[in-house]
Scaffold this motif. Sequence first.
Motif, PDB file in Angstrom:
ATOM      1  N   THR A 138       4.226  -3.803  -0.342  1.00 47.82           N
ATOM      2  CA  THR A 138       5.249  -4.629  -0.437  1.00 47.82           C
ATOM      3  C   THR A 138       6.915  -3.870  -0.763  1.00 47.82           C
ATOM      4  O   THR A 138       6.709  -2.582  -0.925  1.00 47.82           O
ATOM      5  N   ALA A 139       7.762  -4.947  -0.395  1.00 44.52           N
ATOM      6  CA  ALA A 139       9.200  -4.812  -1.086  1.00 44.52           C
ATOM      7  C   ALA A 139       8.971  -4.560  -2.053  1.00 44.52           C
ATOM      8  O   ALA A 139      10.786  -3.825  -2.456  1.00 44.52           O
ATOM      9  N   TYR A 140       8.896  -5.018  -2.648  1.00 42.26           N
ATOM     10  CA  TYR A 140       8.948  -4.941  -3.964  1.00 42.26           C
ATOM     11  C   TYR A 140       8.359  -3.684  -5.054  1.00 42.26           C
ATOM     12  O   TYR A 140       7.772  -3.295  -6.603  1.00 42.26           O
ATOM     13  N   GLY A 141       7.457  -2.831  -4.706  1.00 49.50           N
ATOM     14  CA  GLY A 141       7.041  -2.285  -5.047  1.00 49.50           C
ATOM     15  C   GLY A 141       5.123  -2.022  -4.600  1.00 49.50           C
ATOM     16  O   GLY A 141       4.866  -3.139  -4.255  1.00 49.50           O
ATOM     17  N   ASP A 142       4.125  -0.998  -4.958  1.00 48.68           N
ATOM     18  CA  ASP A 142       2.636  -1.746  -5.868  1.00 48.68           C
ATOM     19  C   ASP A 142       2.500  -2.329  -6.379  1.00 48.68           C
ATOM     20  O   ASP A 142       2.635  -2.086  -7.842  1.00 48.68           O
ATOM     21  N   LEU A 143       2.384  -3.695  -6.130  1.00 50.67           N
ATOM     22  CA  LEU A 143       1.032  -4.607  -7.132  1.00 50.67           C
ATOM     23  C   LEU A 143      -0.323  -4.474  -7.314  1.00 50.67           C
ATOM     24  O   LEU A 143       0.235  -5.401  -8.206  1.00 50.67           O
ATOM     25  N   THR A 144      -0.812  -3.477  -6.908  1.00 51.68           N
ATOM     26  CA  THR A 144      -2.313  -3.652  -7.273  1.00 51.68           C
ATOM     27  C   THR A 144      -2.598  -3.696  -8.413  1.00 51.68           C
ATOM     28  O   THR A 144      -3.636  -3.647  -8.983  1.00 51.68           O
ATOM     29  N   LYS A 145      -1.686  -2.377  -9.275  1.00 44.26           N
ATOM     30  CA  LYS A 145      -2.214  -2.007 -10.444  1.00 44.26           C
ATOM     31  C   LYS A 145      -1.996  -3.563 -11.240  1.00 44.26           C
ATOM     32  O   LYS A 145      -2.575  -3.308 -12.642  1.00 44.26           O
ATOM     33  N   LEU A 146      -1.213  -4.535 -11.138  1.00 43.95           N
ATOM     34  CA  LEU A 146      -1.539  -5.524 -12.115  1.00 43.95           C
ATOM     35  C   LEU A 146      -2.525  -6.765 -11.794  1.00 43.95           C
ATOM     36  O   LEU A 146      -2.913  -7.320 -12.878  1.00 43.95           O
ATOM     37  N   PHE A 147      -3.370  -6.599 -11.118  1.00 48.55           N
ATOM     38  CA  PHE A 147      -4.972  -7.039 -10.730  1.00 48.55           C
ATOM     39  C   PHE A 147      -5.765  -6.146 -11.226  1.00 48.55           C
ATOM     40  O   PHE A 147      -5.871  -4.843 -11.518  1.00 48.55           O
ATOM     41  N   SER A 148      -6.960  -7.012 -11.951  1.00 49.82           N
ATOM     42  CA  SER A 148      -7.861  -6.846 -13.067  1.00 49.82           C
ATOM     43  C   SER A 148      -9.256  -6.363 -11.736  1.00 49.82           C
ATOM     44  O   SER A 148     -10.492  -5.811 -11.893  1.00 49.82           O
ATOM     45  N   GLY A 149      -9.226  -7.328 -10.127  1.00 48.49           N
ATOM     46  CA  GLY A 149     -10.100  -7.161 -10.114  1.00 48.49           C
ATOM     47  C   GLY A 149     -10.007  -7.930  -8.228  1.00 48.49           C
ATOM     48  O   GLY A 149      -8.852  -8.724  -8.588  1.00 48.49           O
ATOM     49  N   TYR A 150     -10.550  -7.838  -7.200  1.00 41.99           N
ATOM     50  CA  TYR A 150      -9.813  -8.741  -5.862  1.00 41.99           C
ATOM     51  C   TYR A 150     -12.121  -9.047  -5.637  1.00 41.99           C
ATOM     52  O   TYR A 150     -12.963  -8.703  -5.909  1.00 41.99           O
ATOM     53  N   PHE A 151     -12.078  -9.803  -4.962  1.00 44.25           N
ATOM     54  CA  PHE A 151     -13.044 -11.089  -4.599  1.00 44.25           C
ATOM     55  C   PHE A 151     -13.038 -11.418  -3.087  1.00 44.25           C
ATOM     56  O   PHE A 151     -11.506 -11.736  -2.810  1.00 44.25           O
ATOM     57  N   ASP A 152     -13.796 -11.022  -2.098  1.00 42.95           N
ATOM     58  CA  ASP A 152     -13.749 -12.022  -0.624  1.00 42.95           C
ATOM     59  C   ASP A 152     -14.893 -12.540  -0.190  1.00 42.95           C
ATOM     60  O   ASP A 152     -15.690 -13.000  -1.032  1.00 42.95           O
ATOM     61  N   THR A 153     -14.711 -12.064   1.027  1.00 43.75           N
ATOM     62  CA  THR A 153     -16.438 -13.428   1.156  1.00 43.75           C
ATOM     63  C   THR A 153     -17.598 -13.030   0.654  1.00 43.75           C
ATOM     64  O   THR A 153     -18.666 -13.674   1.570  1.00 43.75           O
ATOM     65  N   ARG A 154     -17.198 -12.124   0.595  1.00 48.43           N
ATOM     66  CA  ARG A 154     -18.843 -11.421   0.504  1.00 48.43           C
ATOM     67  C   ARG A 154     -20.048 -11.647  -0.727  1.00 48.43           C
ATOM     68  O   ARG A 154     -20.739 -11.878  -0.663  1.00 48.43           O
ATOM     69  N   VAL A 155     -18.376 -12.670  -1.591  1.00 48.44           N
ATOM     70  CA  VAL A 155     -18.782 -13.204  -2.653  1.00 48.44           C
ATOM     71  C   VAL A 155     -19.315 -15.085  -2.599  1.00 48.44           C
ATOM     72  O   VAL A 155     -19.989 -15.845  -2.767  1.00 48.44           O
ATOM     73  N   GLY A 156     -18.832 -14.825  -1.024  1.00 49.06           N
ATOM     74  CA  GLY A 156     -18.887 -16.282  -0.567  1.00 49.06           C
ATOM     75  C   GLY A 156     -18.094 -16.893   0.248  1.00 49.06           C
ATOM     76  O   GLY A 156     -17.014 -16.430  -0.418  1.00 49.06           O
ATOM     77  N   GLY A 157     -18.262 -18.371   0.907  1.00 43.26           N
ATOM     78  CA  GLY A 157     -17.381 -19.006   1.337  1.00 43.26           C
ATOM     79  C   GLY A 157     -16.414 -19.187   0.005  1.00 43.26           C
ATOM     80  O   GLY A 157     -16.606 -20.069  -0.846  1.00 43.26           O
ATOM     81  N   LYS A 158     -14.872 -19.693   0.707  1.00 43.37           N
ATOM     82  CA  LYS A 158     -13.933 -20.283  -0.049  1.00 43.37           C
ATOM     83  C   LYS A 158     -13.907 -21.758  -0.816  1.00 43.37           C
ATOM     84  O   LYS A 158     -13.318 -22.414  -1.440  1.00 43.37           O
ATOM     85  N   ARG A 159     -15.060 -22.523   0.277  1.00 45.61           N
ATOM     86  CA  ARG A 159     -14.906 -23.505   0.081  1.00 45.61           C
ATOM     87  C   ARG A 159     -16.361 -24.098  -0.971  1.00 45.61           C
ATOM     88  O   ARG A 159     -16.216 -25.296  -0.383  1.00 45.61           O
TER      89      ARG A 159
END
Length: 226
Positions: A138-159
């Motif tokens: 991002t234009a504000y630097g690397d923000l990834t260090k702020l997150f403890s984890g990430y989830f995508d469609t492998r965990v299931g649909g968002k609805r």
Amino acid sequence: MIKVILTDIEGTTSSIDFVHQTLFPYAKAHMRSFLRENADSEELQQQLFEIERIEQDALSLDAAADVLERWIAEDRKVTPLKALQGMIWRQGYEAGELKGHVYADTPEYLRQWHAQGLKLYVYSSGSVEAQKLIFGYTAYGDLTKLFSGYFDTRVGGKRDVASYQAIVKQIGVPASEVLFLSDVGEELDAARAAGMATVQLIRDAKAVSFPAHAQASDFSKIVVPA
């Protein structure tokens, strides 16, 4: 008491237009050349296998590219497409051709919540790879260090309620201690049905209002229950 904030990306931390007008066209423009240049890689072969499984047909590289371009046009939320888009976007970010978009209030409040001891997670239909790229470049630097984890469609649909139930199980906290942020009402409905607190972001005129949920025009307007 909220201990975890789970956030969507499109229309929540970042512009929907960035994804649809910048990232999707970039992936489509580079898809065929990427498939040809990486045809022998194990990672690509795994994704091609998944495409064939979904289409229930054996596909040449060009035929697979046709399917992927159709899926992009249809905005399909399928894991092999999202994975391949993430690989292509990585090349674009590393080459300096792409820069991850986040709203100006996003880094400020992510950092503030992180400093307060809240655990931050992302749940997006884009692949985990794509999520990390958006926040990493991002234009504000690397923000990834702020997150403890990430989830995508492998965990299931968002609805799907089950997706949010699976997320809290993996995070290891009661659903009542999680605040989910999204611009999409059906996602918020599913999260609430799983026991989470919810806030709908109304960033622009494209957002469809769901008054059943608390609403905020940006992160500065969000009240995190303590």
